[in-house]
Design a protein around this motif. Structure first.
Motif: not given
Length: 355
Positions: A184, A237, A295, A298
């Motif tokens: 992600d 992120r 992310h 995950p």
């Protein structure tokens, strides 16, 4: 096919200069001073351990702490280096023997003649353990991200070594594969574009960002810039909103110190890597830690590993903490306390300096 093409292109650049990132500049990025003492270079003296891989690469390996102390081996992840573990070296080196090394091509380790693979990860760790552990001696192995992948690959390739070399294992913010499609990190990576909660469609089909763009970005052998925009992206992120400015600066310095070629080569390898149920070969108590806000890899990736370990009867615990991908930096005190418990359960004497 895409990854093979990228790897071939990167290999062709092997002799190309690394731009402005000279070896001295990269070393400087790894050794900056911070207000947070735990992030700074250890004051405990270290021993340099000579290690050469099966394909002739010389690895940078450091051993901190008393020679007769309980051994902890720390294996870093993608784009990092042994300095990544400063919070743990500073906490444990006074009373434990802490072994850290730069994975091939990272830090000051040579890249070797072989492109990175699950086999090179496993072989390099085996070489480090052979050089740093005495006959009959076992260590607590801690692998973060690609380091956790390394431990799983080693266990699958050398199952006969697991009980002989490892007393316990910690797998942190890691995966057993499927990274290309399951990360992600980039919100639009191969996922539908949306406005609000509705997908954007053209002629009835949802619009997706082609994965080739994201993969090209991650595997590109180009230097990473610094500055506040990159700090912002790293925190948003890769880390979490709770990460401090020092933690973000430290992490960015570590990542920017990585040779662009090594970063690109390993990213291309990791995108296509599949370990399957390799974790079942970890036949010692194994703790799995994931980040709620990770992310990059995950928590569902760690859950799959935990399920394999549970079925095999070797899961010591599975924990999800409110961190991003860099759990041992973002929550160093919690991480160090957990590592101390793992060492103690493995039969060692767990003593560490709290931050």
């Amino acid at each position: 096919m895409l990854t093979k093409t990228i790897q071939t292109s990167i290999q062709a650049l092997a002799g190309a200069p690394n731009g402005a990132l000279t070896a001295a500049y990269r070393a400087g990025l790894r050794s900056r001073a911070y207000r947070t003492a735990a992030l700074n270079a250890p004051t405990t003296p270290h021993q340099v351990v000579p290690v050469t891989t099966v394909d002739g690469a010389r690895l940078r390996v450091h051993s901190y702490g008393p020679a007769d102390g309980d051994v902890i081996v720390l294996i870093h992840g993608w784009s990092c280096c042994l300095e990544y573990w400063n919070p743990q070296i500073n906490a444990f080196a006074e009373n434990h023997r802490v072994v850290v090394y730069d994975q091939r091509g990272h830090g000051s380790s040579e890249p070797g003649r072989t492109l990175p693979s699950r086999e090179t990860l496993a072989d390099d760790l085996a070489a480090v353990l052979d050089a740093t552990l005495h006959p009959g001696q076992r260590a607590v192995l801690v692998g973060h991200s690609m380091g956790g992948i390394t431990v799983q690959a080693w266990a699958a390739r050398y199952p006969e070594q697991v009980r002989r070399r490892a007393a316990a294992v910690m797998l942190v913010n890691t995966s057993s594969g499927g990274i290309r499609y399951d990360t992600d990190l980039l919100p639009l990576l191969n996922k539908p574009l949306t406005v609000g909660d509705k997908p954007v469609t053209v002629l009835g089909a949802s619009i997706r960002v082609p994965i080739i763009f994201a993969e090209t970005l991650l595997t590109s052998p180009l230097p990473l810039p610094g500055g506040w925009p990159v700090n912002f992206l790293l925190k948003a992120r890769v880390m979490s909103k709770h990460a401090t400015a020092d933690q973000v600066d430290f992490a960015l310095g570590i990542v920017r110190s990585c040779r662009p070629l090594a970063r690109g080569r390993h990213a291309a390898m990791l995108a296509n890597l599949e370990l399957g149920d390799a974790a079942k070969y970890l036949t010692v108590p194994t703790t799995v830690i994931a980040g709620e806000h990770d992310h990059l890899l995950p928590k569902r990736m760690s859950r799959r590993i935990a399920d394999i370990l549970r079925e095999a009867g070797n899961l010591a615990s599975y924990r999800v903490w409110p961190t991003g991908h860099l759990t041992n930096i973002e929550a160093a005190d919690y991480f160090n306390a957990e590592l101390a418990r793992v060492v103690q359960r493995a039969g060692g004497h767990a003593t560490y300096a709290a931050g």
